[in-house]
Design a protein around this motif. Structure first.
Motif, short mmCIF file in Angstrom:
data_model
loop_
_atom_site.label_atom_id
_atom_site.label_comp_id
_atom_site.label_asym_id
_atom_site.label_seq_id
_atom_site.Cartn_x
_atom_site.Cartn_y
_atom_site.Cartn_z
N ASP A 114 -0.45 5.15 -7.30
CA ASP A 114 -1.17 4.15 -8.23
C ASP A 114 -2.40 3.81 -7.83
OD1 ASP A 114 1.11 4.67 -9.96
OD2 ASP A 114 1.96 2.79 -9.31
N PHE A 115 -2.36 3.44 -6.44
CA PHE A 115 -3.66 3.10 -5.91
C PHE A 115 -4.68 4.15 -5.91
CE2 PHE A 115 -1.71 -0.56 -3.56
CZ PHE A 115 -2.27 -1.71 -4.20
N VAL A 116 -4.30 5.40 -5.59
CA VAL A 116 -5.24 6.45 -5.57
C VAL A 116 -5.72 6.95 -6.99
CG1 VAL A 116 -5.13 8.98 -5.28
CG2 VAL A 116 -4.27 7.49 -3.71
N THR A 122 0.91 -1.03 0.07
CA THR A 122 0.16 -0.11 -0.05
C THR A 122 0.75 1.30 0.08
OG1 THR A 122 -1.69 -1.29 1.19
CG2 THR A 122 -1.99 1.18 1.11
N LYS A 123 1.90 1.02 0.85
CA LYS A 123 2.83 2.44 0.70
C LYS A 123 3.54 2.52 -0.45
CE LYS A 123 6.43 4.51 3.78
NZ LYS A 123 7.65 4.64 3.00
N ASP A 143 -5.92 6.94 4.73
CA ASP A 143 -5.02 7.89 4.00
C ASP A 143 -5.21 7.72 2.41
OD1 ASP A 143 -3.48 8.29 6.51
OD2 ASP A 143 -2.46 6.39 6.33
N LEU A 144 -5.58 6.50 1.81
CA LEU A 144 -6.17 6.58 0.50
C LEU A 144 -7.34 7.33 0.43
CD1 LEU A 144 -5.51 2.77 -0.34
CD2 LEU A 144 -4.53 4.68 -1.14
N ALA A 145 -8.26 7.08 1.29
CA ALA A 145 -9.75 7.70 1.22
C ALA A 145 -9.52 9.44 0.99
CB ALA A 145 -10.38 7.40 2.33
N ILE A 186 -15.35 2.49 -1.96
CA ILE A 186 -15.46 2.22 -0.50
C ILE A 186 -13.96 1.55 -0.10
CG2 ILE A 186 -16.56 0.82 1.65
CD1 ILE A 186 -19.22 1.41 -0.15
N LEU A 187 -13.25 1.84 1.07
CA LEU A 187 -12.16 1.36 1.39
C LEU A 187 -12.24 0.66 2.88
CD1 LEU A 187 -10.24 4.42 -0.03
CD2 LEU A 187 -9.54 1.85 -0.55
#
Length: 457
Positions: free
Chosen positions: A376-378, A370-371, A407-409, A388-389
């Motif tokens: 790229d995930f964003v 994730t880090k 943090d992504l959300a 929804i995360l």
């Protein structure tokens, strides 16, 4: 005992103890070794349907790890998740009993087959291994199979056959595929992943090159001509290479058409029509997977008819765009995608299916991934109509980098964060309406969300 060769121990009558025997590729290993006449015992942390199945074959399985479980064993085989601190491994070391990795055992087994087809790549391994299995089964070659997921055709993730072909999904994580002996090595694509183990992309490429170099002089490497990293990795390779690609390579697609999101195309082999394929799974990524499977089949001299019929019968592997059911008129699917590239392929395929809204409930897998791939995930998770995360699935890790799905959300406009899976389920219940495609996505336990939704309908 580090110098011991597992091949000397894999023989009828020898006694092997498997630590973590209930695991996805440990249980078939136990069954294959048992059928080969070895005396197998095992242990696992918990009881399961898999453990009960092994017991029904006459394989004793202890629940819980204790030193006395290895009594009588001549060798111990462990899954990658089991460390030296495990009481059974510690006892084996203390008693001078050799300890081998699961991948080494599979490597030893495949040396007994004329054809060892090993499918590697950052993405698409399970699907392509499943497609190859369908083709080789259609060719009536009676293969032995090991897949990292469930294939409905087999009713499990593996099969113990009597033919001279073995098909294995081959993973680069911890370099485990470097214990294998492929006669045909497939490389689907190469990206930076598993960065808790590899340093960077160059390190990943180095591992894949070492894998390709395990093919014998008279073997074959099947490689994706469309993937720059794969072609770079294989520069200067002396072994024969058969390439595939959408519009380039020895094996390519022509006359590609789409019907309700599902592709049909001609498979062209070195300029000649080999066969025509109609797939029952969506997405351009699956056209590429099918071309890889067709190229592997050509390498094994399989008939065009078996390629056509095998691929036509394939409807997806478990947790690969798997239909779970409906809830309030919304269709619920589950997928194992856990890397931005896989997510992108999944969402692109979903877009072609004509739903009014795509609702994606995503559970990131491991803190390090994730880090490392955060941006790229964003980018990819901005694509669904609703994102929804769920909180990050730890898997083998401890969160010492202090990262959260929250943090992504914060970086994805309109997305929502749920701390627990029941909260994800509750939110999907509120959102669901006819015309929706609900996707539960990730390599952890997010699939349980879709299952509980469908149960309540």
């Amino acid at each position: 005992m580090a110098s011991a060769d597992i091949h000397d121990y894999i023989a009828p009558g020898r006694r092997a103890h498997l630590v973590g025997i209930g695991g996805v590729s440990m249980s078939p290993l136990a069954e294959v070794l048992h059928k080969a006449g070895m005396v197998i015992t095992g242990s696992d942390m918990r009881n399961s349907a898999t453990v009960e199945h092994l017991r029904s074959l006459g394989i004793p399985v202890a629940i819980g790890h204790r030193a006395e479980n290895i009594q009588g064993a001549e060798l111990v085989i462990r899954t990658a998740a089991v460390h030296d601190s495990n009481p059974e491994i510690a006892a084996a070391h203390a008693q001078g009993i050799p300890v081998f990795e699961r991948a080494q055992a599979w490597g030893s087994i495949m040396r007994g087959y004329k054809n060892a087809l090993c499918i590697s790549g950052t993405h698409g391994k399970t699907t392509t291994t499943s497609m190859c299995t369908h083709i080789i089964m259609a060719a009536q070659m009676d293969p032995t199979v090991m897949i990292g997921g469930t294939l409905p055709l087999l009713g499990s993730g593996y099969r113990v056959g009597h033919g001279d072909t073995i098909i294995l999904e081959s993973c680069e994580y911890c370099n485990s595929f470097l214990s294998f002996f492929p006669t045909v090595a497939v490389i689907l694509n190469i990206e930076a992943d598993h960065l808790d183990f590899f340093k960077d992309l160059e390190d990943v490429e180095h591992s894949f090159r070492a894998f390709a170099d395990r093919v014998p002089e008279n073997g074959l490497i099947v490689a994706n001509a469309d993937d720059a990293n794969t072609m770079h990795t294989l520069e200067g390779e002396a072994r024969p290479i058969l390439t595939f690609g959408l519009e380039q390579g020895d094996v390519q697609a022509a006359s590609l058409t789409w019907e309700k999101g599902l592709p049909s195309f001609d498979v062209i082999y070195r300029g000649e029509l080999f066969t025509h394929v109609t797939l029952r799974v969506p997405g351009e990524h699956n056209v590429k997977n099918a071309l890889a499977a067709a190229a592997a089949a050509i390498a094994l001299a399989v008939s065009p008819e078996a390629v056509r019929d095998g691929l036509a019968a394939f409807r997806g592997a478990g947790r690969r765009f798997e239909h779970k059911g409906t809830y309030h008129g919304a269709e619920v699917y589950d997928d194992y995608a856990h890397h931005p590239g896989e997510l992108q392929a999944l969402l692109s395929a979903a877009r072609t299916l004509g739903y009014e809204r795509i609702i994606c409930a995503f559970q990131p897998h491991t803190y390090t991934r994730t880090k490392a791939l955060f941006d790229d995930f964003v980018r990819v998770l901005k694509e669904p109509d609703v994102t929804i995360l769920a909180e990050i699935f730890a898997a083998r890790e401890v969160n010492d980098i202090g990262i959260s799905s929250r943090d992504l959300a914060e970086q994805i406009p309109g997305s929502e964060y749920c701390a627990t899976l029941p909260e994800v389920t509750a939110r999907l219940k509120e959102l669901a309406r006819p015309g929706d495609l609900i996707l539960t996505v990730g390599a952890g336990d997010i699939f349980t969300v879709g299952e509980s939704l469908v149960r309540e309908s």
